[in-house]
Design a protein around this motif. Structure first.
Motif, PDB file in Angstrom:
ATOM      1  N   PRO A  38       0.806  -1.229   0.000  1.00 53.50           N
ATOM      2  CA  PRO A  38       0.000   0.000   0.000  1.00 53.50           C
ATOM      3  C   PRO A  38       0.837   1.277   0.000  1.00 53.50           C
ATOM      4  O   PRO A  38       0.360   2.331  -0.428  1.00 53.50           O
ATOM      5  CB  PRO A  38      -0.838  -0.123   1.274  1.00 53.50           C
ATOM      6  N   HIS A  39       2.088   1.197   0.448  1.00 54.46           N
ATOM      7  CA  HIS A  39       2.944   2.389   0.500  1.00 54.46           C
ATOM      8  C   HIS A  39       3.254   2.946  -0.890  1.00 54.46           C
ATOM      9  O   HIS A  39       3.691   4.091  -1.017  1.00 54.46           O
ATOM     10  CB  HIS A  39       4.257   2.070   1.213  1.00 54.46           C
ATOM     11  N   LEU A  40       3.003   2.141  -1.921  1.00 54.57           N
ATOM     12  CA  LEU A  40       3.304   2.595  -3.284  1.00 54.57           C
ATOM     13  C   LEU A  40       2.214   3.498  -3.857  1.00 54.57           C
ATOM     14  O   LEU A  40       2.439   4.154  -4.873  1.00 54.57           O
ATOM     15  CB  LEU A  40       3.511   1.390  -4.210  1.00 54.57           C
ATOM     16  N   TYR A  41       1.049   3.526  -3.224  1.00 54.83           N
ATOM     17  CA  TYR A  41      -0.041   4.330  -3.775  1.00 54.83           C
ATOM     18  C   TYR A  41      -0.904   5.023  -2.722  1.00 54.83           C
ATOM     19  O   TYR A  41      -1.418   6.113  -2.963  1.00 54.83           O
ATOM     20  CB  TYR A  41      -0.932   3.453  -4.670  1.00 54.83           C
TER      21      TYR A  41
ATOM     22  N   SER B 219       3.499  15.165  -6.768  1.00 57.18           N
ATOM     23  CA  SER B 219       4.830  15.264  -6.162  1.00 57.18           C
ATOM     24  C   SER B 219       5.839  14.362  -6.872  1.00 57.18           C
ATOM     25  O   SER B 219       7.052  14.561  -6.759  1.00 57.18           O
ATOM     26  CB  SER B 219       4.776  14.879  -4.674  1.00 57.18           C
ATOM     27  N   LEU B 220       5.351  13.382  -7.643  1.00 61.04           N
ATOM     28  CA  LEU B 220       6.239  12.462  -8.341  1.00 61.04           C
ATOM     29  C   LEU B 220       6.929  13.115  -9.539  1.00 61.04           C
ATOM     30  O   LEU B 220       7.814  12.511 -10.147  1.00 61.04           O
ATOM     31  CB  LEU B 220       5.464  11.221  -8.780  1.00 61.04           C
ATOM     32  N   MET B 221       6.558  14.357  -9.842  1.00 64.82           N
ATOM     33  CA  MET B 221       7.276  15.094 -10.888  1.00 64.82           C
ATOM     34  C   MET B 221       8.753  15.247 -10.538  1.00 64.82           C
ATOM     35  O   MET B 221       9.587  15.446 -11.414  1.00 64.82           O
ATOM     36  CB  MET B 221       6.663  16.481 -11.083  1.00 64.82           C
ATOM     37  N   LYS B 222       9.072  15.144  -9.249  1.00 63.09           N
ATOM     38  CA  LYS B 222      10.460  15.320  -8.812  1.00 63.09           C
ATOM     39  C   LYS B 222      11.392  14.257  -9.386  1.00 63.09           C
ATOM     40  O   LYS B 222      12.618  14.436  -9.389  1.00 63.09           O
ATOM     41  CB  LYS B 222      10.533  15.291  -7.285  1.00 63.09           C
TER      42      LYS B 222
ATOM     43  N   GLU C 151      11.824   4.163  -3.331  1.00 63.95           N
ATOM     44  CA  GLU C 151      10.372   3.932  -3.321  1.00 63.95           C
ATOM     45  C   GLU C 151       9.643   4.891  -4.244  1.00 63.95           C
ATOM     46  O   GLU C 151       8.601   4.546  -4.815  1.00 63.95           O
ATOM     47  CB  GLU C 151       9.827   4.067  -1.892  1.00 63.95           C
ATOM     48  N   ASP C 152      10.190   6.106  -4.421  1.00 62.55           N
ATOM     49  CA  ASP C 152       9.558   7.060  -5.327  1.00 62.55           C
ATOM     50  C   ASP C 152       9.729   6.643  -6.779  1.00 62.55           C
ATOM     51  O   ASP C 152       8.895   6.967  -7.630  1.00 62.55           O
ATOM     52  CB  ASP C 152      10.108   8.471  -5.103  1.00 62.55           C
ATOM     53  N   LEU C 153      10.815   5.936  -7.079  1.00 59.81           N
ATOM     54  CA  LEU C 153      10.963   5.382  -8.421  1.00 59.81           C
ATOM     55  C   LEU C 153       9.872   4.345  -8.677  1.00 59.81           C
ATOM     56  O   LEU C 153       9.277   4.295  -9.757  1.00 59.81           O
ATOM     57  CB  LEU C 153      12.340   4.741  -8.597  1.00 59.81           C
ATOM     58  N   LEU C 154       9.610   3.510  -7.673  1.00 62.27           N
ATOM     59  CA  LEU C 154       8.563   2.500  -7.796  1.00 62.27           C
ATOM     60  C   LEU C 154       7.190   3.149  -7.893  1.00 62.27           C
ATOM     61  O   LEU C 154       6.353   2.742  -8.706  1.00 62.27           O
ATOM     62  CB  LEU C 154       8.602   1.559  -6.592  1.00 62.27           C
ATOM     63  N   ARG C 155       6.948   4.147  -7.058  1.00 58.09           N
ATOM     64  CA  ARG C 155       5.653   4.833  -7.081  1.00 58.09           C
ATOM     65  C   ARG C 155       5.399   5.468  -8.442  1.00 58.09           C
ATOM     66  O   ARG C 155       4.280   5.427  -8.964  1.00 58.09           O
ATOM     67  CB  ARG C 155       5.613   5.906  -5.988  1.00 58.09           C
TER      68      ARG C 155
ATOM     69  N   VAL D  30       9.722  -6.011 -10.869  1.00 57.49           N
ATOM     70  CA  VAL D  30       9.270  -7.047 -11.804  1.00 57.49           C
ATOM     71  C   VAL D  30       7.743  -7.134 -11.795  1.00 57.49           C
ATOM     72  O   VAL D  30       7.114  -7.301 -12.849  1.00 57.49           O
ATOM     73  CB  VAL D  30       9.899  -8.407 -11.451  1.00 57.49           C
ATOM     74  N   SER D  31       7.133  -6.981 -10.640  1.00 55.87           N
ATOM     75  CA  SER D  31       5.677  -7.034 -10.534  1.00 55.87           C
ATOM     76  C   SER D  31       5.024  -5.893 -11.292  1.00 55.87           C
ATOM     77  O   SER D  31       4.049  -6.088 -12.021  1.00 55.87           O
ATOM     78  CB  SER D  31       5.253  -6.984  -9.056  1.00 55.87           C
ATOM     79  N   ILE D  32       5.576  -4.680 -11.142  1.00 47.95           N
ATOM     80  CA  ILE D  32       5.014  -3.505 -11.811  1.00 47.95           C
ATOM     81  C   ILE D  32       5.183  -3.607 -13.320  1.00 47.95           C
ATOM     82  O   ILE D  32       4.315  -3.184 -14.098  1.00 47.95           O
ATOM     83  CB  ILE D  32       5.668  -2.215 -11.272  1.00 47.95           C
ATOM     84  N   LEU D  33       6.281  -4.208 -13.764  1.00 49.12           N
ATOM     85  CA  LEU D  33       6.549  -4.314 -15.197  1.00 49.12           C
ATOM     86  C   LEU D  33       5.649  -5.316 -15.900  1.00 49.12           C
ATOM     87  O   LEU D  33       5.713  -5.461 -17.120  1.00 49.12           O
ATOM     88  CB  LEU D  33       8.015  -4.690 -15.442  1.00 49.12           C
ATOM     89  N   GLY D  34       4.806  -6.013 -15.160  1.00 52.21           N
ATOM     90  CA  GLY D  34       3.888  -6.938 -15.798  1.00 52.21           C
ATOM     91  C   GLY D  34       3.633  -8.214 -15.032  1.00 52.21           C
ATOM     92  O   GLY D  34       2.684  -8.937 -15.339  1.00 52.21           O
ATOM     93  N   GLY D  35       4.471  -8.511 -14.037  1.00 52.20           N
ATOM     94  CA  GLY D  35       4.257  -9.722 -13.261  1.00 52.20           C
ATOM     95  C   GLY D  35       2.948  -9.699 -12.493  1.00 52.20           C
ATOM     96  O   GLY D  35       2.312 -10.732 -12.290  1.00 52.20           O
TER      97      GLY D  35
END
Length: 295
Positions: A95-98, A105-108, A142-146, A192-197
């Protein structure tokens, strides 16, 4: 405003278009095995499977939402269901990803992520990750993942992206040990999960460029999380990108990689334009996903 600027503005505005194009449906029949005469039956079957099996509780079960999972799995209903279960579990576990993440703020993240707004069959949306640009003192991993997750969620609102899928280039030029040290096994699993897993994103191919044997340790972190059936879509390239050019159309590559695409934008600019052209439906959907939408 130049003609090029006008083209970009039209392209940015189209990023929020969720209408289905009749021409796209013809392409989807070839790419996703989609058949208009049986589509409703497949959606109904998937919805029934969700309720009968009770393995997940998706936030939506409307036709439009379930369609993205069916398209990703070539309208094979059991596979679409398994993907939906993985997607729901991934969201529950991370849940911390969203949750309560300030979207703007992710424009940073700036130009660590880029995309080429020239989508075509076989390539789809070309996304570029320039890990060597990642400043560990300024940006949390984590911001890269978000950012990757929110780009995926916004992109999949668009039927075109559901059908054409995407191609990813991971540019390893300048990658340091300090940057690699932030990529723990847990972070690797989430990437890997975000990329399609665990997301309904069709991955056409993934390319690691400027790869050397010194980075074998870096890639080993990811290796155990990558499904066996995905290996034929993963390609390694050194600094000579002729092998990349054989797979990815030059029209979709920026000049930096020997291509001719000039509609390359950073994730920062992309989000700025999403903010500019969004509507009430967009805000509602993103809030339902857990994001904060601040003015």
């Amino acid at each position: 405003m130049t003609m090029y600027d006008c083209f970009l503005e039209i392209a940015f505005e189209a990023e929020l278009d969720t209408k289905e194009d009749p021409e796209l449906l013809e392409i989807s029949s070839r790419i996703c095995n989609e058949n208009l005469s049986t589509r409703a039956t497949a959606i109904t079957e998937l919805r029934k499977m969700i309720f009968d099996r009770g393995e997940c509780e998706p936030r939506r079960t409307d036709d439009e939402y379930l369609l993205r999972f069916l398209r990703c799995k070539d309208f094979i209903v059991p596979r679409a269901h398994r993907l939906l279960v993985r997607y729901c579990r991934f969201r529950e576990d991370h849940p911390h990803l969203y949750q309560d993440v300030d979207l703007w703020s992710l424009m940073k993240v700036g130009n660590i992520y880029e995309c080429c707004l020239h989508d075509k069959p076989g390539v789809g949306r070309l996304s570029i990750v320039r890990l060597g640009k990642y400043d560990t003192t300024e940006i949390a991993v984590e911001d890269l993942l978000r950012t990757a997750l929110v780009v995926m969620e916004i992109g999949l609102r668009q039927p075109k992206n559901q059908v054409l899928g995407g191609t990813i280039i991971v540019d390893l030029e300048g990658l340091s040990l300090k940057q690699i040290s932030t990529l723990t096994p847990s972070i690797a699993y989430q990437i890997v999960s975000i990329l399609g897993g665990a997301t309904p994103a069709r991955l056409n191919s993934l390319h690691l460029i400027n790869y050397t044997w010194l980075l074998n340790t870096f890639f080993y972190i990811f290796k155990k999380f990558i499904p066996q059936n995905a290996w034929d879509r993963i390609h390694f390239h050194g600094s000579d990108l002729k092998s990349l050019h054989k797979i990815v159309d030059l029209e979709c590559l920026p000049a930096r990689y020997g291509g001719t695409c000039n509609s390359v934008v950073s994730v920062s600019k992309w989000l700025q334009k999403i903010k500019k052209y969004r509507d009430g439906n967009f805000d509602r959907e993103m809030k339902e996903l857990g994001y904060l939408i601040k003015e």
